[in-house]
Structures are given as C-alpha cells and as structure tokens.
Design a protein around this motif. Sequence first.
Motif, PDB file in Angstrom:
ATOM      1  N   SER A  32      39.188  33.805  95.333  1.00 11.14           N
ATOM      2  CA  SER A  32      39.198  35.013  94.503  1.00 11.14           C
ATOM      3  C   SER A  32      37.772  35.421  94.131  1.00 11.14           C
ATOM      4  N   THR A  33      37.584  36.702  93.940  1.00 12.02           N
ATOM      5  CA  THR A  33      36.285  37.232  93.521  1.00 12.02           C
ATOM      6  C   THR A  33      35.867  36.605  92.199  1.00 12.02           C
ATOM      7  N   TRP A  34      36.832  36.430  91.306  1.00 12.88           N
ATOM      8  CA  TRP A  34      36.542  35.831  89.997  1.00 12.88           C
ATOM      9  C   TRP A  34      35.897  34.465  90.168  1.00 12.88           C
ATOM     10  N   TYR A  35      36.506  33.594  90.972  1.00  9.72           N
ATOM     11  CA  TYR A  35      35.989  32.232  91.135  1.00  9.72           C
ATOM     12  C   TYR A  35      34.670  32.231  91.901  1.00  9.72           C
ATOM     13  N   ILE A  36      34.597  33.016  92.940  1.00 10.14           N
ATOM     14  CA  ILE A  36      33.370  33.066  93.753  1.00 10.14           C
ATOM     15  C   ILE A  36      32.171  33.464  92.896  1.00 10.14           C
ATOM     16  N   ASN A  37      32.365  34.362  91.928  1.00 12.04           N
ATOM     17  CA  ASN A  37      31.264  34.851  91.102  1.00 12.04           C
ATOM     18  C   ASN A  37      30.944  33.969  89.898  1.00 12.04           C
ATOM     19  N   LEU A  38      31.701  32.908  89.686  1.00 10.09           N
ATOM     20  CA  LEU A  38      31.402  32.004  88.572  1.00 10.09           C
ATOM     21  C   LEU A  38      30.135  31.206  88.863  1.00 10.09           C
TER      22      LEU A  38
END
Length: 154
Positions: A32-38
Amino acid sequence: MMKLAKYILLFLVLNFSALLLGVLLMNNGPQSTWYINLDKAPWTPSGWVFGAAWTTIMICFAIYMGYLSKNSTNFKFIILYTIQWLLNVSWNYAFFNHHNISLGLIIITALTFVVISISIKYHKITKTKWLLMLPYIIWLCIAVSLNAYILIYN
C-alpha cells in the motif's frame, strides 16, 4: 506417534489459517502507498523475509503445540493459544487495514507476552521442545521494535 502427528497437523491448519486470515485482513498491506511512504526502521527486513520467517515460525509452533497437546493432562493452554491466534490475526487488521500504529503496537506487544507466557507456563511439560518457540519469540521482539519505530518516527 499417530496422536502426535494428528495434533501437529491440527495446529498447522490453525496456524496457517491465522496467517491466511491476517493476509486477507491487511488490505494490500506492505504494497500500500501508506506503508511504502512510512519512515521504517533501518533494520526492517526485505519483504520475502517476512514470508520465510512466518512459515518457519508457524511450523515450529505447530510442532510445539503438538507436543504440548500430546503430553498435557488438561487443555487449559488452548485459552492462551486462542488469545495468541486472535492477537496474531488482529494485528494485521489494526496496523495495515486501519493504519492504527498505536493499536498495532499494543496488540503485537500483548502477543509477545502471550507467546512468552505459553513458553514459560508449559516449560515442564514440553521440556526442551520449548526451544521451538524461540523463532516466534525472537521474531515478535523484532516486530515490536519495527512497530515502535514506525510509531515514533511517523
């Protein structure tokens, strides 16, 4: 020996069903974009390591639970096993699906304590088989550190 094999098979099915349900509840999780950007911990393993680790852990845990079931005179440990199962599944849902990092940390920490409790409480019954719990305990300690890092730095 047949009784042991049946217990191990039962726990293999239960353990891998927890992993499957967890994957289904994680809503595209690590991709997910959310996890990748963490901002993730520098010691975060590559994605393939998670699959290899969980496969190894669940096989060792099934063997451990098989021996515990075979050698136990009562099955009160099933309560702790069930709590472990529910916490394991719910972490994926809280962390990846709802992006609730704080709740994820609470769940993964509770899971770690439950797994350690199982190892300690049933050490006399399982004898040296408790060593089969080490991969799970070590992995959970790493997972707690990864979750805590994400909570602190995001």
